[in-house]
Design a protein around this motif. Sequence first.
Motif, PDB file in Angstrom:
ATOM      1  N   UNK A  55     -34.584 -64.108   1.633  1.00  0.00           N
ATOM      2  CA  UNK A  55     -34.155 -64.486   0.226  1.00  0.00           C
ATOM      3  C   UNK A  55     -33.438 -65.868   0.400  1.00  0.00           C
ATOM      4  N   UNK A  56     -32.562 -65.812   1.282  1.00  0.00           N
ATOM      5  CA  UNK A  56     -31.551 -66.964   1.424  1.00  0.00           C
ATOM      6  C   UNK A  56     -32.342 -68.039   2.109  1.00  0.00           C
ATOM      7  N   UNK A  57     -33.253 -68.059   2.664  1.00  0.00           N
ATOM      8  CA  UNK A  57     -34.158 -69.216   3.365  1.00  0.00           C
ATOM      9  C   UNK A  57     -35.210 -69.741   2.598  1.00  0.00           C
ATOM     10  N   UNK A  58     -35.803 -68.814   1.676  1.00  0.00           N
ATOM     11  CA  UNK A  58     -36.937 -69.073   0.888  1.00  0.00           C
ATOM     12  C   UNK A  58     -36.942 -68.824  -0.579  1.00  0.00           C
ATOM     13  N   UNK A  59     -35.923 -68.066  -1.127  1.00  0.00           N
ATOM     14  CA  UNK A  59     -35.827 -67.653  -2.540  1.00  0.00           C
ATOM     15  C   UNK A  59     -36.554 -66.698  -2.988  1.00  0.00           C
ATOM     16  N   UNK A  60     -37.465 -66.066  -1.881  1.00  0.00           N
ATOM     17  CA  UNK A  60     -38.435 -64.803  -2.113  1.00  0.00           C
ATOM     18  C   UNK A  60     -37.874 -63.408  -1.903  1.00  0.00           C
ATOM     19  N   UNK A  61     -37.967 -62.805  -2.832  1.00  0.00           N
ATOM     20  CA  UNK A  61     -37.643 -61.218  -2.505  1.00  0.00           C
ATOM     21  C   UNK A  61     -38.986 -60.588  -2.001  1.00  0.00           C
ATOM     22  N   UNK A  88     -44.537 -59.194   6.035  1.00  0.00           N
ATOM     23  CA  UNK A  88     -44.183 -59.023   4.740  1.00  0.00           C
ATOM     24  C   UNK A  88     -44.976 -59.722   3.747  1.00  0.00           C
ATOM     25  N   UNK A  89     -44.441 -59.273   2.445  1.00  0.00           N
ATOM     26  CA  UNK A  89     -45.187 -60.146   1.283  1.00  0.00           C
ATOM     27  C   UNK A  89     -44.250 -60.140   0.075  1.00  0.00           C
ATOM     28  N   UNK A  90     -44.340 -61.046  -0.740  1.00  0.00           N
ATOM     29  CA  UNK A  90     -43.227 -61.510  -1.649  1.00  0.00           C
ATOM     30  C   UNK A  90     -43.658 -60.679  -3.029  1.00  0.00           C
ATOM     31  N   UNK A  91     -42.516 -59.825  -3.564  1.00  0.00           N
ATOM     32  CA  UNK A  91     -42.613 -59.208  -4.807  1.00  0.00           C
ATOM     33  C   UNK A  91     -42.108 -59.995  -6.045  1.00  0.00           C
ATOM     34  N   UNK A  92     -41.152 -61.082  -5.814  1.00  0.00           N
ATOM     35  CA  UNK A  92     -40.544 -61.607  -6.589  1.00  0.00           C
ATOM     36  C   UNK A  92     -39.953 -62.944  -6.277  1.00  0.00           C
ATOM     37  N   UNK A  93     -39.646 -63.785  -7.147  1.00  0.00           N
ATOM     38  CA  UNK A  93     -39.123 -65.042  -6.928  1.00  0.00           C
ATOM     39  C   UNK A  93     -40.044 -66.204  -6.562  1.00  0.00           C
ATOM     40  N   UNK A  94     -39.476 -67.580  -6.507  1.00  0.00           N
ATOM     41  CA  UNK A  94     -40.338 -68.759  -6.511  1.00  0.00           C
ATOM     42  C   UNK A  94     -39.943 -69.214  -4.930  1.00  0.00           C
ATOM     43  N   UNK A  95     -40.940 -69.510  -4.372  1.00  0.00           N
ATOM     44  CA  UNK A  95     -40.589 -70.110  -3.078  1.00  0.00           C
ATOM     45  C   UNK A  95     -40.086 -71.413  -2.957  1.00  0.00           C
TER      46      UNK A  95
END
Length: 254
Positions: A55-61, A88-95
Motif C-alpha cells: 500500500x505504501x509503495x503502490x497505493x494498492x490494497x 497477491x492481487x489488488x482488491x482496491x485502490x489506484x496504482x
Amino acid sequence: MLKRDTRVQIFIVEGGKYVLLKHHDIKKNLYFWGVPGGGRENGETDEEAAIREAYEETGLKIKLLPIKIEGVPQIKNSMYKRVVTFLAYSIDGKAQVGIEPEPELKQYYELVDMKWKDFYDDTGLDDITYNDINPFRHIIDSNKFIKRKEFVVCKMEDNIKRYLLDYDEKKLEFGFIHKENSVVLKYKDSEALGFFLSENEGNLYKRDIIYIVLDENEKLNEECTGKWFKYEELDKIKLEKVCKKILEKLNKKT
C-alpha cells in the motif's frame, strides 16, 4: 552497514501483468526496477508487512494468496538476512508511485516510476527479478491453480452497451459467463484481457478473461443462461469483485 532481519516483497498480479517500481540509488545515481517491498517492522508478521509495504509503495490494497517463498538475499552484503516473496492481487485502490517509507533508507533510495510488466515476458528483466518470479510461474501453471476461461459478453442495442452476466446461486452474486459452451464459440470481435488470480473457499483460480462484442448477426448458444444489464444498472446488483473491476475499466475506455 544498516542491518534488517527480513525483507518482504510482493508480485501484485492483475490482467496478466505485475507491478514493477523504478528505484533511484541516490548515492550511486543508478536506476533499477524491482517489485514492491521493504523491511518487516518490529511486531509485524511477514503477511502484515507485505500488505503495508504494497500500500505504501503502490497505493494498492492487496489480497495475499496462501503462497510465499522464503530464501536469502541474492545481493551480496545485503542488509537483510532473509527474504520472503508473496503472490497477491489488488482488491482496491489506484496504482501509483508511492514513497520509500523507511526513514533510514530515504537518504539512499527513492521511488521514481511504476509500470505493469507482462507476467511471462523476460525482456529487459534482471536476474534477481527473474529468479524471484520464475518459481511463481511454475506454481501458477501447476495443478495448484484451477484454470478457467471467463467471457465478458457485450452487445449493442439502441447504441447502448449491455453485458451478459450469470448468477451464482451459492455466492448470491453476478459474475462472468465461464462455461465455454454457454457462449458463441466463433466470434468475430474479441480481446484477451489477461489473467486474474483469485481465491475462493480454499481454491486458487487462474482466470483468463476474454472480452466478446457481439454484432447484430451473432447469437448466443441456446444453452446460455444469464441476464443482460446496462452498465448503469450494475450498481443495483451484487457483483463479483474481479467482474466489477473489469467492467469499470471497460466502461472508462468507451
